[in-house]
Design an enzyme around this catalytic site. Structure first.
Site, mmCIF file in Angstrom:
data_model
loop_
_atom_site.group_PDB
_atom_site.id
_atom_site.type_symbol
_atom_site.label_atom_id
_atom_site.label_comp_id
_atom_site.label_asym_id
_atom_site.label_seq_id
_atom_site.Cartn_x
_atom_site.Cartn_y
_atom_site.Cartn_z
ATOM 1 N N LYS B 81 12.614 11.646 15.830
ATOM 2 C CA LYS B 81 11.242 11.453 16.323
ATOM 3 C C LYS B 81 10.373 12.617 15.859
ATOM 4 O O LYS B 81 10.824 13.776 15.891
ATOM 5 C CB LYS B 81 11.291 11.371 17.855
ATOM 6 C CG LYS B 81 9.969 11.075 18.533
ATOM 7 C CD LYS B 81 10.178 10.877 20.029
ATOM 8 C CE LYS B 81 8.906 10.542 20.777
ATOM 9 N NZ LYS B 81 9.145 10.273 22.214
ATOM 10 N N SER B 159 7.498 6.033 24.063
ATOM 11 C CA SER B 159 6.810 6.616 22.930
ATOM 12 C C SER B 159 7.690 6.824 21.701
ATOM 13 O O SER B 159 7.177 7.117 20.631
ATOM 14 C CB SER B 159 6.206 7.967 23.334
ATOM 15 O OG SER B 159 7.221 8.923 23.619
ATOM 16 N N SER B 183 10.461 6.848 27.658
ATOM 17 C CA SER B 183 10.216 6.786 26.210
ATOM 18 C C SER B 183 11.464 6.590 25.360
ATOM 19 O O SER B 183 11.350 6.348 24.156
ATOM 20 C CB SER B 183 9.475 8.043 25.752
ATOM 21 O OG SER B 183 8.144 8.003 26.193
#
Lengths: 69, 479
Positions: B81, B159, B183
């Site tokens: 990420k 996210s 997330s």
């Protein structure tokens, strides 16, 4: 760890990220003007305040300092 | 290289690398090609790292030739990420104001994986600033909305949006994501992959963007529970650079958990027959039956009654408001993509210190309540999400069209285990997301939540479930 990636690769990546930002912003459709949204966000903070106020606590309860149960 | 490679588990890829069916360089090039070609289709790719990856794979191949085996992750390509720093390259946090940010040190988790021979092939897209404090549209990202590989008109979840879609589409062997409140679980559930949110403090956040110091966790998003265990073993451990570090290591050893027949599964019927969307119920109820069928005793439980929403919003908002104070004061916050997020960040400056402290005091009680809840039960089970991923253009702060919440039906009498994502995040508890079937051709998933540091138990259950089902092996038509 040694990182010696080329300046070309770095420049290309930066350019890609910068250009990606514009269309993303255009896709967002705010349901209100920035001022209206700010008002709504502030009202949400107030609602949270009110909800916390309604929750009655013993005076002896201290804030959490460990974050796993 | 056969397409099945792109959906193989870590154990499988590791075995094939050691047998020299292919080299790490060959595998890395194949994954890089795929990530660079298909990643943009899902807005999953933030930054390709091909040159670095191929150099690393060459090193790994030299090690493998000399039979220097370091880890099952050795030689396997993965994505991180874009909230995790990778020195010398942009770390944009998914946000236009940080598009040119270049940090000078790798995140601890990336360092740890590098030492074990893992091959980082790209940074994966994410919701800007990990979504804090709240956002209205899937398009809240400098790389555009995360598109779901099962249906590109639907959201990948956030996210950790790129991590979810890249694993689901076979663009990386596995990925790292992060969770403040949902997330990892949400994109894992929506994309049909296995995701693990570790106990708070088990995995170092050093080098990761902070959204909320007391809530942030980093964890694996992968194909199987076993993969998650292998990755967690590699990234967990004490780190003096993370003030939240619990100082504990982790060894993946699901074989040593007590027999399931000696343990109790906590659940509430209303989650499965009332709160869940009608289309998702058959798959979810079948999963509940399958997990119960592993031999657990069962007990009906309800989530302790606390104002989780206001508590987590105040804590997250208060901490994010401090972390991003300069961004807000400078006006650069206005460069974010999501207008609600911009307004929400500005409004964090209005959160009172006494509200933050009140929320943290309630959090003390939440911790205690979960300790009590876990006295008679060992695992909580609930739907990971009540339904499937919504359409990309749908606002996220309203019930999705067709969902149980939007049906207009009276609210269920019992709260069941609804709100388990924010509640368990406030209590710092681990959770495992397991894909369990489909509704309207989209993945649905369950979550298992355990006591702090009970990851081996959750993974043992997940592993057993995945020996009896093949939902984790199904993948979207990509190509």
């Amino acid at each position: 760890m040694a990182i010696d990636l080329s300046r070309r690769e770095l420049a290309a990546a930066l350019a890609a990220l910068a250009s990606a930002a514009a269309p993303a912003a255009a896709q967002t459709t705010p349901t209100g003007t920035p001022a209206e949204l700010l008002t709504q966000a502030k009202q949400a903070v107030e609602r949270n305040h009110d909800a916390l106020q309604r929750f009655k606590l013993d005076r002896a309860v201290e804030p959490a300092t460990r974050y796993e149960a | 290289m056969d397409d099945s490679v792109f959906y193989a588990s870590i154990s499988d890829l590791s075995a094939r690398l050691r047998k020299r069916e292919f080299s790490s360089q060959e595998l890395t090039k194949a994954f890089c090609d795929r990530l660079e070609k298909l990643g943009p289709r899902y807005n999953a790719l933030a930054l390709p790292l091909r040159e670095h990856a191929i150099r690393k794979a060459k090193d790994v191949d030299r090690d493998l030739k000399k039979e220097r085996f370091r880890s099952p992750l050795q030689g396997i390509p993965y994505g991180a990420k874009d909230l995790l720093s990778f020195a010398g390259q942009p770390t944009a946090w998914g946000a236009a104001p940080f598009a040119r940010q270049v940090l000078n040190e790798d995140a601890t988790v990336i360092k740890k994986l590098d030492k074990l021979g893992a091959v980082l092939i790209g940074k994966l897209a994410m919701v800007e600033l990990a979504g804090g404090p709240a956002y209205r549209f899937a398009a809240a990202s400098a790389t555009g909305p995360g598109l779901n590989p099962w249906d590109r008109t639907r959201w990948s979840g956030g996210s950790s949006s790129g991590s979810g879609s890249a694993v689901a589409a076979g663009l990386v062997g596995y990925a790292l994501g992060s969770e403040t409140s949902g997330s990892i679980l949400t994109p894992s559930a929506f994309c049909g992959i296995t995701g693990l949110r570790p106990t708070y403090g088990l995995v170092s956040r050093a080098g990761a963007m902070a959204l909320s110091w007391t809530l942030d966790k980093i964890g694996p998003m992968a194909r199987t529970a076993e993969d998650c265990g292998l990755i967690l073993q590699a990234i967990a451990g004490k780190d003096g650079d993370d003030p939240g570090s619990a100082g504990k290591g982790y060894y993946y050893a699901p074989q040593y958990v007590r027999p399931f027949s000696e343990m109790t599964l906590g659940f509430h019927p209303s989650d499965w027959d009332t709160h869940a969307d009608a289309a998702a119920r058959p798959a979810l109820q079948a999963a509940l039956a399958a997990i119960r069928g592993l031999g657990f005793q069962v007990k009906e439980v309800e989530i302790p009654d606390f104002p989780y929403g206001p508590v987590i919003s105040t804590i997250l908002g208060g901490e994010a408001g401090s972390i991003f104070e300069d961004l807000i004061a400078s006006g650069n916050v206005d460069k974010l993509a999501d207008a609600k997020q911009i307004a929400g960040l500005k409004a964090t400056q209005d959160i009172l210190a006494r509200d933050y402290l009140k929320a943290m005091r309630i959090r003390t009680l939440i911790r205690r309540a979960f300790q009590d809840l876990f006295y008679p039960v060992d695992i909580l089970i609930s739907p990971a999400r009540n339904g499937i991923a919504g359409k990309v253009a749908d606002p996220l702060d309203r019930p999705a069209p067709g969902s149980a919440a939007a049906s207009g039906a009276p609210a269920p009498k019992s709260r069941g285990l609804q709100g388990l994502i924010p509640a368990a995040n406030l209590a710092g508890l681990p959770a495992l997301c397991l894909p369990c079937g489909f509704a309207d051709k989209m993945p649905v998933a369950i979550q298992l939540v355990g006591r702090a540091f009970s990851e081996n138990l959750l993974l043992a259950v997940g592993r057993q479930y995945q020996t009896q089902t093949d939902f984790h092996k199904q993948h979207p038509p990509v190509g």
